[in-house]
Design a protein around this motif. Structure first.
Motif, PDB file in Angstrom:
ATOM      1  N   VAL A 165       1.414  55.908 -19.218  1.00 49.50           N
ATOM      2  CA  VAL A 165       0.209  56.749 -19.228  1.00 49.50           C
ATOM      3  C   VAL A 165      -0.736  56.319 -18.116  1.00 49.50           C
ATOM      4  O   VAL A 165      -1.380  57.140 -17.472  1.00 49.50           O
ATOM      5  N   LEU A 166      -0.834  55.027 -17.874  1.00 49.16           N
ATOM      6  CA  LEU A 166      -1.722  54.524 -16.824  1.00 49.16           C
ATOM      7  C   LEU A 166      -1.305  55.004 -15.441  1.00 49.16           C
ATOM      8  O   LEU A 166      -2.147  55.116 -14.541  1.00 49.16           O
ATOM      9  N   GLN A 167      -0.043  55.319 -15.259  1.00 47.26           N
ATOM     10  CA  GLN A 167       0.444  55.804 -13.965  1.00 47.26           C
ATOM     11  C   GLN A 167       0.009  57.246 -13.700  1.00 47.26           C
ATOM     12  O   GLN A 167      -0.084  57.664 -12.550  1.00 47.26           O
ATOM     13  N   ASP A 168      -0.261  58.009 -14.762  1.00 51.03           N
ATOM     14  CA  ASP A 168      -0.665  59.411 -14.625  1.00 51.03           C
ATOM     15  C   ASP A 168      -2.189  59.491 -14.584  1.00 51.03           C
ATOM     16  O   ASP A 168      -2.851  59.367 -15.604  1.00 51.03           O
ATOM     17  N   LYS A 169      -2.740  59.716 -13.419  1.00 53.18           N
ATOM     18  CA  LYS A 169      -4.197  59.738 -13.238  1.00 53.18           C
ATOM     19  C   LYS A 169      -4.845  61.006 -13.789  1.00 53.18           C
ATOM     20  O   LYS A 169      -6.063  61.098 -13.845  1.00 53.18           O
ATOM     21  N   THR A 170      -4.038  61.998 -14.213  1.00 53.83           N
ATOM     22  CA  THR A 170      -4.610  63.218 -14.777  1.00 53.83           C
ATOM     23  C   THR A 170      -4.915  63.081 -16.265  1.00 53.83           C
ATOM     24  O   THR A 170      -5.585  63.927 -16.840  1.00 53.83           O
ATOM     25  N   VAL A 171      -4.424  62.009 -16.902  1.00 51.64           N
ATOM     26  CA  VAL A 171      -4.661  61.786 -18.333  1.00 51.64           C
ATOM     27  C   VAL A 171      -6.012  61.095 -18.505  1.00 51.64           C
ATOM     28  O   VAL A 171      -6.236  60.009 -17.977  1.00 51.64           O
ATOM     29  N   GLY A 172      -6.919  61.739 -19.253  1.00 55.49           N
ATOM     30  CA  GLY A 172      -8.242  61.187 -19.489  1.00 55.49           C
ATOM     31  C   GLY A 172      -8.425  60.636 -20.895  1.00 55.49           C
ATOM     32  O   GLY A 172      -9.265  59.777 -21.135  1.00 55.49           O
ATOM     33  N   ILE A 173      -7.631  61.156 -21.849  1.00 59.57           N
ATOM     34  CA  ILE A 173      -7.732  60.712 -23.243  1.00 59.57           C
ATOM     35  C   ILE A 173      -6.334  60.463 -23.784  1.00 59.57           C
ATOM     36  O   ILE A 173      -5.453  61.324 -23.679  1.00 59.57           O
ATOM     37  N   VAL A 174      -6.144  59.289 -24.361  1.00 61.87           N
ATOM     38  CA  VAL A 174      -4.881  58.959 -25.024  1.00 61.87           C
ATOM     39  C   VAL A 174      -5.156  58.948 -26.525  1.00 61.87           C
ATOM     40  O   VAL A 174      -5.990  58.190 -27.011  1.00 61.87           O
ATOM     41  N   LEU A 175      -4.469  59.829 -27.246  1.00 62.29           N
ATOM     42  CA  LEU A 175      -4.567  59.875 -28.702  1.00 62.29           C
ATOM     43  C   LEU A 175      -3.483  58.973 -29.270  1.00 62.29           C
ATOM     44  O   LEU A 175      -2.328  59.025 -28.837  1.00 62.29           O
ATOM     45  N   LEU A 176      -3.861  58.158 -30.238  1.00 60.47           N
ATOM     46  CA  LEU A 176      -2.955  57.183 -30.826  1.00 60.47           C
ATOM     47  C   LEU A 176      -3.106  57.263 -32.338  1.00 60.47           C
ATOM     48  O   LEU A 176      -4.231  57.309 -32.840  1.00 60.47           O
ATOM     49  N   THR A 177      -2.009  57.273 -33.064  1.00 61.04           N
ATOM     50  CA  THR A 177      -2.125  57.331 -34.519  1.00 61.04           C
ATOM     51  C   THR A 177      -2.690  56.013 -35.059  1.00 61.04           C
ATOM     52  O   THR A 177      -2.459  54.944 -34.496  1.00 61.04           O
ATOM     53  N   GLU A 178      -3.456  56.127 -36.137  1.00 62.94           N
ATOM     54  CA  GLU A 178      -4.098  54.948 -36.733  1.00 62.94           C
ATOM     55  C   GLU A 178      -3.080  53.898 -37.163  1.00 62.94           C
ATOM     56  O   GLU A 178      -3.360  52.707 -37.100  1.00 62.94           O
ATOM     57  N   LYS A 179      -1.910  54.338 -37.579  1.00 63.12           N
ATOM     58  CA  LYS A 179      -0.878  53.389 -38.012  1.00 63.12           C
ATOM     59  C   LYS A 179      -0.463  52.477 -36.863  1.00 63.12           C
ATOM     60  O   LYS A 179      -0.329  51.263 -37.037  1.00 63.12           O
ATOM     61  N   VAL A 237      -8.223  56.864 -28.247  1.00 66.38           N
ATOM     62  CA  VAL A 237      -8.818  57.331 -29.501  1.00 66.38           C
ATOM     63  C   VAL A 237      -7.763  57.301 -30.598  1.00 66.38           C
ATOM     64  O   VAL A 237      -6.693  57.899 -30.455  1.00 66.38           O
ATOM     65  N   ALA A 238      -8.072  56.612 -31.698  1.00 64.99           N
ATOM     66  CA  ALA A 238      -7.162  56.568 -32.848  1.00 64.99           C
ATOM     67  C   ALA A 238      -7.428  57.774 -33.742  1.00 64.99           C
ATOM     68  O   ALA A 238      -8.572  58.083 -34.061  1.00 64.99           O
ATOM     69  N   ILE A 239      -6.358  58.463 -34.127  1.00 61.95           N
ATOM     70  CA  ILE A 239      -6.479  59.648 -34.978  1.00 61.95           C
ATOM     71  C   ILE A 239      -5.638  59.461 -36.234  1.00 61.95           C
ATOM     72  O   ILE A 239      -4.637  58.758 -36.223  1.00 61.95           O
ATOM     73  N   PRO A 240      -6.060  60.085 -37.343  1.00 58.18           N
ATOM     74  CA  PRO A 240      -5.233  60.035 -38.557  1.00 58.18           C
ATOM     75  C   PRO A 240      -3.965  60.859 -38.360  1.00 58.18           C
ATOM     76  O   PRO A 240      -3.929  61.769 -37.544  1.00 58.18           O
ATOM     77  N   ASP A 241      -2.935  60.527 -39.114  1.00 58.72           N
ATOM     78  CA  ASP A 241      -1.700  61.291 -39.032  1.00 58.72           C
ATOM     79  C   ASP A 241      -1.401  61.938 -40.382  1.00 58.72           C
ATOM     80  O   ASP A 241      -2.295  62.079 -41.210  1.00 58.72           O
ATOM     81  N   ARG A 242      -0.169  62.294 -40.613  1.00 61.10           N
ATOM     82  CA  ARG A 242       0.193  62.998 -41.852  1.00 61.10           C
ATOM     83  C   ARG A 242      -0.030  62.154 -43.105  1.00 61.10           C
ATOM     84  O   ARG A 242      -0.084  62.683 -44.202  1.00 61.10           O
ATOM     85  N   HIS A 243      -0.173  60.852 -42.957  1.00 60.09           N
ATOM     86  CA  HIS A 243      -0.422  59.979 -44.096  1.00 60.09           C
ATOM     87  C   HIS A 243      -1.905  59.894 -44.431  1.00 60.09           C
ATOM     88  O   HIS A 243      -2.280  59.220 -45.371  1.00 60.09           O
ATOM     89  N   GLY A 244      -2.737  60.555 -43.666  1.00 58.98           N
ATOM     90  CA  GLY A 244      -4.180  60.487 -43.890  1.00 58.98           C
ATOM     91  C   GLY A 244      -4.798  59.360 -43.087  1.00 58.98           C
ATOM     92  O   GLY A 244      -4.145  58.697 -42.297  1.00 58.98           O
ATOM     93  N   THR A 245      -6.061  59.147 -43.313  1.00 58.64           N
ATOM     94  CA  THR A 245      -6.779  58.133 -42.564  1.00 58.64           C
ATOM     95  C   THR A 245      -6.798  56.812 -43.320  1.00 58.64           C
ATOM     96  O   THR A 245      -6.744  56.783 -44.546  1.00 58.64           O
ATOM     97  N   GLY A 246      -6.896  55.738 -42.596  1.00 60.85           N
ATOM     98  CA  GLY A 246      -6.997  54.421 -43.202  1.00 60.85           C
ATOM     99  C   GLY A 246      -8.447  53.980 -43.319  1.00 60.85           C
ATOM    100  O   GLY A 246      -8.728  52.870 -43.744  1.00 60.85           O
ATOM    101  N   ARG A 247      -9.357  54.845 -42.928  1.00 53.67           N
ATOM    102  CA  ARG A 247     -10.777  54.516 -42.944  1.00 53.67           C
ATOM    103  C   ARG A 247     -11.383  54.801 -44.313  1.00 53.67           C
ATOM    104  O   ARG A 247     -10.900  55.651 -45.050  1.00 53.67           O
ATOM    105  N   LYS A 248     -12.460  54.097 -44.624  1.00 53.09           N
ATOM    106  CA  LYS A 248     -13.147  54.385 -45.875  1.00 53.09           C
ATOM    107  C   LYS A 248     -13.918  55.697 -45.739  1.00 53.09           C
ATOM    108  O   LYS A 248     -14.173  56.175 -44.634  1.00 53.09           O
ATOM    109  N   LYS A 249     -14.318  56.274 -46.856  1.00 48.07           N
ATOM    110  CA  LYS A 249     -14.907  57.610 -46.859  1.00 48.07           C
ATOM    111  C   LYS A 249     -16.197  57.715 -46.069  1.00 48.07           C
ATOM    112  O   LYS A 249     -16.467  58.720 -45.444  1.00 48.07           O
ATOM    113  N   ASP A 250     -17.024  56.682 -46.094  1.00 47.42           N
ATOM    114  CA  ASP A 250     -18.312  56.758 -45.404  1.00 47.42           C
ATOM    115  C   ASP A 250     -18.299  55.992 -44.076  1.00 47.42           C
ATOM    116  O   ASP A 250     -19.291  55.421 -43.674  1.00 47.42           O
ATOM    117  N   PHE A 251     -17.179  56.024 -43.362  1.00 49.36           N
ATOM    118  CA  PHE A 251     -17.072  55.223 -42.144  1.00 49.36           C
ATOM    119  C   PHE A 251     -18.054  55.671 -41.066  1.00 49.36           C
ATOM    120  O   PHE A 251     -18.550  54.846 -40.315  1.00 49.36           O
TER     121      PHE A 251
END
Length: 102
Positions: A39-53, A75-89
């Motif tokens: 990803v670092l080699q591609d200078k057109t990528v500005g945001i990398v989405l990564l699953t929380e797991k 940026v970490a995003i939730p996946d099909r298993h839901g989020t690992g964050r608490k409700k009031d994060f």
């Protein structure tokens, strides 16, 4: 600038592909490291989405990536298993950041 997804499951990858976001599915430590280096080699990528797991399983790689680079944004995003964050994060994040209880 483009977004790029690094996921640990095919379902999240498929959903993001339908939304027009390219990416890769990884499961191992070395695969994640290689994907981030690519990803670092591609200078057109500005945001990398990564699953929380992946963020939870491989904090050493993620911390190194975030500390050494300003771009792309990771940026970490939730996946099909839901989020690992608490409700009031969000509220607790604001409270911690500005010292004001909401």
């Amino acid at each position: 600038m483009k977004m790029y997804l690094i996921s640990d499951n095919v379902d999240t990858y498929t959903g993001m592909r339908l939304a027009g976001v390219d990416g890769v599915v990884v499961h191992e430590h070395d695969e994640l490291y290689t994907a981030l280096q690519n990803v670092l080699q591609d200078k057109t990528v500005g945001i990398v989405l990564l699953t929380e797991k992946l963020e939870r399983e491989f904090p050493d790689i993620i911390d190194e990536f975030r500390l050494e680079r300003k771009m792309p944004l990771l940026v970490a995003i939730p996946d099909r298993h839901g989020t690992g964050r608490k409700k009031d994060f969000i509220t607790s994040y604001i409270t911690e950041a500005i010292g004001l209880k909401l």
